[in-house]
Design a protein around this motif. Sequence first.
Motif, PDB file in Angstrom:
ATOM      1  N   ARG A   1       0.878  -1.525   0.012  1.00 47.89           N
ATOM      2  CA  ARG A   1       0.068   0.003   0.182  1.00 47.89           C
ATOM      3  C   ARG A   1       0.992   0.823   0.053  1.00 47.89           C
ATOM      4  NH1 ARG A   1      -5.701   1.365   4.093  1.00 47.89           N
ATOM      5  NH2 ARG A   1      -5.313   3.685   3.480  1.00 47.89           N
TER       6      ARG A   1
ATOM      7  N   TRP B   1      -7.990   2.274  -0.612  1.00 51.06           N
ATOM      8  CA  TRP B   1      -7.569   1.022  -0.585  1.00 51.06           C
ATOM      9  C   TRP B   1      -9.296   0.851   0.689  1.00 51.06           C
ATOM     10  CZ3 TRP B   1      -3.267  -1.091  -1.604  1.00 51.06           C
ATOM     11  CH2 TRP B   1      -2.067   0.158  -2.372  1.00 51.06           C
TER      12      TRP B   1
ATOM     13  N   TYR C   1     -12.337   8.383  -0.024  1.00 49.22           N
ATOM     14  CA  TYR C   1     -12.972   7.162   0.669  1.00 49.22           C
ATOM     15  C   TYR C   1     -15.002   7.331   0.261  1.00 49.22           C
ATOM     16  CZ  TYR C   1     -15.486   3.088   2.983  1.00 49.22           C
ATOM     17  OH  TYR C   1     -15.546   2.027   3.210  1.00 49.22           O
TER      18      TYR C   1
ATOM     19  N   LEU D   1      -9.207  -6.817   1.160  1.00 50.93           N
ATOM     20  CA  LEU D   1      -9.157  -5.754   0.942  1.00 50.93           C
ATOM     21  C   LEU D   1      -8.002  -5.439  -0.998  1.00 50.93           C
ATOM     22  CD1 LEU D   1      -7.286  -5.476   3.720  1.00 50.93           C
ATOM     23  CD2 LEU D   1      -9.403  -5.142   3.568  1.00 50.93           C
TER      24      LEU D   1
ATOM     25  N   ASN E   1     -12.384  -2.796   1.283  1.00 54.23           N
ATOM     26  CA  ASN E   1     -12.868  -3.552   1.159  1.00 54.23           C
ATOM     27  C   ASN E   1     -13.778  -3.812   0.059  1.00 54.23           C
ATOM     28  OD1 ASN E   1     -14.644  -1.654   2.751  1.00 54.23           O
ATOM     29  ND2 ASN E   1     -14.989  -4.164   4.232  1.00 54.23           N
TER      30      ASN E   1
END
Lengths: 559, 559
Positions: free
Chosen positions: B91, B177, B107, B198, B179
């Motif tokens: 990451r 990043w 997000y 993920l 799920n």
Amino acid sequence: MAVADGKMKDLSISEIPKKKDGNPKKAAKKPQQQKKKIEGAALIGIDVAKEDDLGEWYQQVVTKGQMISYYDVSGCYILEPSSYAIWMTIREWFTKKISTLKVREAYFPLFISTDNLEREKEHIEGFAAEVAWVTKGGKSDLEKPIAVRPTSETAMYPYFARKIQSHRDLPLKLNQWNNVVRWEFKNPMPFIRTREFLWQEGHTAHLTEEEASKEVSQILDWYSDVYQELLAVPVVKGVKTENEKFPGAKRTETIEGFIPATGRGIQAATSHALGQHFSKMFDITVEDPHAKEAGKASDKIYVWQNSWGLTTRSIGVLILTHGDNRGLVIPPRVAEKQVVLIPVGITVKTSPEARKELYDKVEKMAEDLTSVGVRVEVDLREGYSPGWKFNDWEMKGVPLRIEFGPKDAEKGQVTTSRRDIEDKNEARGEIKVDDLKTAVPELLEKIQSDMFNKADKAYRDHRVQVTNWDDFVPKLNGKNVLLVPHCQGGKCEDEVKAKSARTSIGDGAAEDAKAPSMGAKSLCIPHEQPEGIKAGQTKCINPDCSAPAKSWVLFGRSY
Amino acid sequence: MAVADGKMKDLSISEIPKKKDGNPKKAAKKPQQQKKKIEGAALIGIDVAKEDDLGEWYQQVVTKGQMISYYDVSGCYILEPSSYAIWMTIREWFTKKISTLKVREAYFPLFISTDNLEREKEHIEGFAAEVAWVTKGGKSDLEKPIAVRPTSETAMYPYFARKIQSHRDLPLKLNQWNNVVRWEFKNPMPFIRTREFLWQEGHTAHLTEEEASKEVSQILDWYSDVYQELLAVPVVKGVKTENEKFPGAKRTETIEGFIPATGRGIQAATSHALGQHFSKMFDITVEDPHAKEAGKASDKIYVWQNSWGLTTRSIGVLILTHGDNRGLVIPPRVAEKQVVLIPVGITVKTSPEARKELYDKVEKMAEDLTSVGVRVEVDLREGYSPGWKFNDWEMKGVPLRIEFGPKDAEKGQVTTSRRDIEDKNEARGEIKVDDLKTAVPELLEKIQSDMFNKADKAYRDHRVQVTNWDDFVPKLNGKNVLLVPHCQGGKCEDEVKAKSARTSIGDGAAEDAKAPSMGAKSLCIPHEQPEGIKAGQTKCINPDCSAPAKSWVLFGRSY
């Protein structure tokens, strides 16, 4: 000040440019189209005062400041890059801190089986009303519904039971940064009350209660630091009453913030001593390593557990605390951009050479500042006046603006403007170009501490000690949280809440639309206790309560 | 080698120590209890050979190596700290790379409304069968089911439509990043095929196809670097055929890995040129900035979009590629611990002083290595023999072991043992204590490149050029992936798959339980094309296909 769901949706929709056939984007708010009209704010700026309508102000600030964008699932919001950057700063800082305790990062599944979720009675009772359930995969119905995690105690502790086989496996300390879902039916509010949010959740297991307890306090201190040192937001440390503690916890330590605009308290982060409730339910035990030496028969010990969490709500508290009528005000330590550099004083008469020279100097300053770790943005956008740019960056909350024009160049200096000071003249300053690399970081730190001190004063001014019930509701309506002698009884707490709700209806003192009907609940039993409580002698604030006060308890309306 | 769900659960349960009344933990596997039995591996070690039963081997390696722990929701697994640390390394590395393209982190919500999810036809058809649906919140049924994101195109693009108002808003580049959930009904396999995983998902919008296309390739290069440079896993870059491309994409670039033990290909990461499909469905347009100068009437342009993703599957590929019969082998660049330091040669006759001196020296070495950026673990656990410790750390895949005993001390050196070399003698070496700070980092880099070279050779040896259909199935059963001349037709591809499945039943050559019944599908059209295809003249590998071959296409059984 809670915000109606429907209202949010309206705003969300009104933001979406209408693209009707043959007339695309007529309704779109394009900066270049509005340039002439908005010299000095107006259309793209915040058009409602914080003190007049906090709900509407907040909606405008978070969207126009590009922290949040609305989304078509109620209670869910898009975290735009500027707010996500704040979250990542918090994440990195806190991860470093807990790594010194040897807490390790892991990832547990999003889904929790019904069986596991329901294993701890108090816990499931606390969450049952707000669990989101997956019942279908593809076109098939699932045999049993699966819960979307509201928190991960019940997802993690069967693992703890497997991993912890001996006292040598203790302490076990895990943390995860993830998303959780609580299907709330109260009105949602970006960051503050959302159906999905981001957080970290730490889960640890210890051999002794003492060791576990020490960790709970250490974590609370770091949570306090996240708020006070990074976000410049003051908090009060304390313990939750029985009524307000986490479902399944033995003891919940908490930090409580305060929103001056509404006079309401807000839970900022919590650290739970779970005791042995979960270890008993999930059978997490070790043999007592000291049984022999203590002359006891070998016996099993249920481990002592903690869990602790900090959420993206923190960003909402930051915004509500510091934001003003020009928009966001972001403290330097967490601001994605700390400084914006804007060339000024360029007119139609400026020669291309002079302009290039000015731009080159500005770029050089940006390089210098970057080299000392300052996060800089240079705004060389064409077609926008400096005034427009000033407003734009003010709305986004960038802590420091640096202007540089021909006159500044002559004097070998730049003009600065601090975002945290509302008075434009007071906000202004000058720095010699040669001093930028030292003076700017210093000024940013000064802004940071001034922001904290200002907010801290506001909180202190509104944390009022009350010992007489007659003062309770009037003080509450005066946008205060109240430190009162209280018996810590749960039933009494409910009575106080009911009374402060009833009494205040029609009072009119509160400007917060929702507040008058809302009673005061206990926020925490502050760690820092003023003098004045005499064991068995001091009366509980509730006139109908016959129990003596055990301590000062902080009561308030809250989010 | 696919692993039956039921089998997984059994293993999971057998791992859980049985705690019956009065007999707690009798079944628990405690290292100290087993010490005598397992000198030299056995019980806690991997007890099945990779070449004998890859499925069982993989289960043991991921669990005993502490990468994965099983979970009671089928297809979901716990990522333990060791595997999560690998993910975080990926990451951080990748985030830095994409930040140079000015991709920003954001997000977007977990949930997607049915309306949005279904807006792009091909896309929803591709995902409909594996979407998990939330239908209840608390005790209330939702008005409309809400999807748990299988990917976020449809969550993000209404936002793109709002944010992109002018060509000045382009390019818009976001990454997250998070799920995602795909409710697969095939047998799950930790990391490789899981219902929740993920990943990062990048989503960008551009003014021109050319600019978008350039980014697709740049991202693919970085994905290749993640595998080759960090995970030491070789990949082949190429393009997906029409049959295999992402639902809704115009063109999918891909890197394809290879698992030698099964001879199967595995999709490693993909970068999609979405073209204008989504921008048309979500109405993401700008006015053509060059319309005037080109003499055209002003016109709107649908933006050109990309999306690209890399998942935790990468960790599974690493494990399958490098693991051996002693357990995990982790490449140094991503290993949470790169070096384990173990004191040896301490006997009952060793004086406490001598022991302390040895331990102090080991601690000093750890400090020195840490100071040059090496991630070190010192194993001073009492009650475990060095042999037991060796096995333990080998199972966990730590790339380099350093032993230090009285004899080493006399010679002023340490004894090293490389995890990547199976032959114990060949694996051993010595380093002068004074040279540790330079020699260890060098040795780690050597291990890294040797691991890559070994895996690369295995892939090259099993990437076989086949031009005659009669060789197709035998070569496939010989655990190869095949580079064949192909017409790139979708129907023809289906035929090849069907034929290679049918023919191989009962062949017996493949040791992979599932493989014989599985046909070969196209993995990619490799960017690197050997010579030999003559336009219009070379025959397609499929004897029943009359179309000429367009290019070499890589076919294989796959995950």
